[in-house]
Design an enzyme around this catalytic site. Structure first.
Site, PDB file in Angstrom:
ATOM      1  N   CYS A 171      14.522  90.914 -25.591  1.00  0.00           N
ATOM      2  CA  CYS A 171      15.758  90.171 -25.791  1.00  0.00           C
ATOM      3  C   CYS A 171      15.460  88.861 -26.526  1.00  0.00           C
ATOM      4  CB  CYS A 171      16.483  89.838 -24.502  1.00  0.00           C
ATOM      5  SG  CYS A 171      16.704  91.237 -23.406  1.00  0.00           S
ATOM      6  N   GLY A 175      13.970  88.627 -19.427  1.00  0.00           N
ATOM      7  CA  GLY A 175      13.096  88.871 -18.277  1.00  0.00           C
ATOM      8  C   GLY A 175      13.811  89.689 -17.220  1.00  0.00           C
TER       9      GLY A 175
END
Ligand code: AGP
Length: 610
Positions: free
Chosen positions: A2, A101
């Site tokens: 991401c 994460g």
């Protein structure tokens, strides 16, 4: 995985955010979103499933205004890739959060927050983190303090940026296990998961360290360490060229990057190798001295970088006179390994942010390793900062998700490392000279290998109806067969396996028929005769061959055997030279199949989750 971009400025920031996301799309591209706070303290959130371009279209239509904003391009971990799960996540129509994460204890936190009346719209762990911060914000006015308290309750990894429409002049960022960098402007500041996203607005950066969190306004950046103490972090000037973001004359970044390899490798060698050998001190102060005490090398890496390590094992054992073990980082980090006395840890990573490789390094630092070195392409990355030594591959930014020039510059760097180890271990002068000259001759060999381009583009037609392919090699070409198979599967989605040619008869030979193309890498080396025999075994069972062979290797084309002559090269650098035709083959097969070559499905360039 991401990508995160955030900005706080007097001007509207939506375009800066979109530009940044486009630069970060290599980190994930299944959905994208942004949130900006306008002058009336209204939080405007836009999200789209799919690539950043779809969000950019929406932003062009909606034209969200506001000088405080966050944005995200996602590679899904929790919850499918749809608009609801896309970031930013919002709590109480007040705070917005983007997160890279994984929050491991999100289930228990979710239960607690549900009990407090928080409602969940998405399936993500990030929404839990967002509500958690909002729950703390109910009791105080400072977003920073709320983030600090929420941080203490979460386990897992995060790089996150949060905005609060009731405190529109502040953004808060926090790093734990996922990188974040603050970009410093004039009267405006920025945050991103990679400085590449911010090169259009600044070249001055603060790299947050593990556990750091920060409060950022237009005029001030305050950084705190893991214990909450204010800290000064170094401001680093990054000298990166934006030109790397252009495809130039090429249809895809991958093709551009394949063709850049002679230049990239010149850059890897420049100032480091001369006809007299390795330049002293290129690995860092004290490295050569330290090598004298090394008698074992442990290499840890993932994916393509792991394949580079596998090749290096052959070199290090033959020329470095040390034993060597190579392991996939995700396995190494959970194995109860024994540390061989006198071990050097070598990590290899294009991005320098691969979570498993970083965890392996951190684990090894608690063990009895003599020292650690990373072979890396991204300066300032976590592996570079945390290793004892860092050797930069100097490949230039690699945008295509499939590694090409990153791999061959890793191999070149590892051959230089082999030379350094060999020198420290008393390798004979003539052998040192052999390695030096092989290295210096490499760019020219690669230029010749690339002349196979149109021949391979024609051959690629044979593969488009195939569902499977087998890649064979022996010795230091076995990892090249593995890499060839990885490249084909990741960009063309054809199932491919790499095998050591001598292992075929122990099982996989059962798969051989006319529908299974067999690709062989066959340089003129000491194992060539053995390889000939392995090929005959397959031929007798109706296999169809594509043999990339040295002109002097005595293979002849016929109906079931396509021989592609590769430039004659020394055995030492043959793994590097033979990689290029395999990259071209994968590329052209993928182009004919019409896949998304630069951003293949389900993948991301930088794998910052476990
Ligand atoms: C290969 O084409 C992929 N990009 C992937 O296997 C990659 O090599 C792997 O994820 C490791 O990444 P790193 O080199 O950035 O650590």
């Amino acid at each position: 995985m991401c990508g995160i971009v955030a900005a706080i400025a007097q001007r509207d920031v939506a375009d800066i955010l979109i530009y940044g996301l486009q630069r970060l799309e290599y980190r994930g591209y299944d959905s994208a979103g942004l949130a900006v706070i306008d002058q009336n303290a209204h939080l405007n959130t836009l999200k789209r499933q799919g690539k950043v371009a779809t969000l950019a279209d929406l932003v062009a239509t909606e034209q969200p205004r506001g000088g405080t904003g966050i944005a995200h391009t996602r590679w899904a971990t929790h919850g499918e890739a749809n608009e609801t799960n896309a970031h930013p996540h919002i709590s109480q129509d007040r705070i917005a959060m983007v997160h890279n994460g994984i929050i491991e204890n999100y289930k228990s936190l979710k239960e607690t927050l549900s009990g407090q009346g928080f409602a969940f719209k998405s399936q993500t762990d990030t929404e839990v983190f967002t509500h958690l911060i909002a729950s703390h914000l109910q009791n105080q006015s400072s977003l920073l303090e709320a983030v600090k308290q929420a941080k203490q309750q979460v386990t897992g990894a995060y790089g996150t940026v949060i905005i609060d429409k009731e405190n529109p002049d502040t953004i808060v960022a926090a790093r734990s296990g996922s990188p974040l960098v603050i970009g410093l402007g004039l009267g405006e500041n920025f945050v991103a998961s990679d400085q590449l996203a911010l090169l259009a607005v600044t070249r001055r950066f603060i790299f947050l360290e593990e556990g750091d969190f920060a409060e950022i306004t237009r005029h001030k950046v305050s950084v705190f360490d893991v214990d909450g103490n204010p800290v000064e972090r170094e401001v680093v000037e990054v000298n990166a060229s934006q030109d790397t973001n252009s495809k130039g004359q090429y249809r895809h970044y991958m093709l551009k990057e394949i063709f850049e390899q002679p230049t990239s490798i010149r850059n890897t060698l420049e100032g480091r190798v001369t006809t007299d050998g390795l330049v002293d001190g290129i690995f860092g102060q004290g490295f050569e001295q330290m090598l004298k005490g090394v008698n074992h090398v442990q290499i840890v890496a993932c994916g393509t970088s792991y394949h580079a390590g596998l090749v290096a094992r052959y070199w290090l054992e033959q020329y470095g006179h040390v034993s060597c073990n190579v392991e996939i980082a995700s396995e190494f980090r959970y194995r109860h390994f024994h540390t061989v006395p006198g071990s050097l840890l070598v990590t290899i990573s294009q991005s320098g942010e691969t979570a498993d490789t970083l965890a392996a390094l951190r684990l090894a630092q608690q063990r009895d390793y003599l020292s650690s070195i990373v072979i890396c392409n991204v300066d300032g990355s976590s592996l570079v900062r945390e290793s004892d030594y860092a050797f930069m591959t100097n490949a230039g930014a690699e945008i295509g998700v499939a590694s090409t020039k990153a791999f061959t510059t890793q191999l070149t760097s590892l051959l230089m490392l082999t030379l350094a180890v060999g020198k420290a271990k008393g390798l004979a002068e003539d052998k040192q000279s052999l390695i030096t000259h092989a290295l210096l001759g490499l760019p020219a060999k690669l230029e010749q290998a690339l002349t196979l381009d149109s021949h391979i583009s024609d051959l690629a037609e044979d593969f488009i109806e195939k569902d499977h392919a087998l890649f064979l090699g022996r010795g230091d070409q076995f990892p090249i067969a593995l890499e060839g198979a990885l490249k084909l599967k990741e960009i063309s989605y054809i199932h491919a396996e790499g095998y050591a040619a001598g292992e075929l008869k122990h099982g996989p030979i059962a798969l051989i028929d006319a529908d299974m193309p067999v690709i062989v890498v066959a340089p003129n080396n000491e194992l060539l005769e053995k390889l000939h025999s392995n090929i005959e075994e397959v031929r007798a069972r109706g296999g169809v061959f594509y043999i990339f062979a040295d002109q002097d290797a005595h293979f002849e084309s016929d109906e079931t055997c396509h021989v592609i002559d590769v430039v004659s090269t020394d055995a030492l650098t043959a793994p590097i030279v033979y990689t290029l035709p395999l990259q071209l083959l994968s590329y052209y097969v993928a182009v004919i199949k019409g896949t998304d070559v630069d951003q293949p499905r389900n993948l991301a360039k930088s794998v910052t989750v476990e």
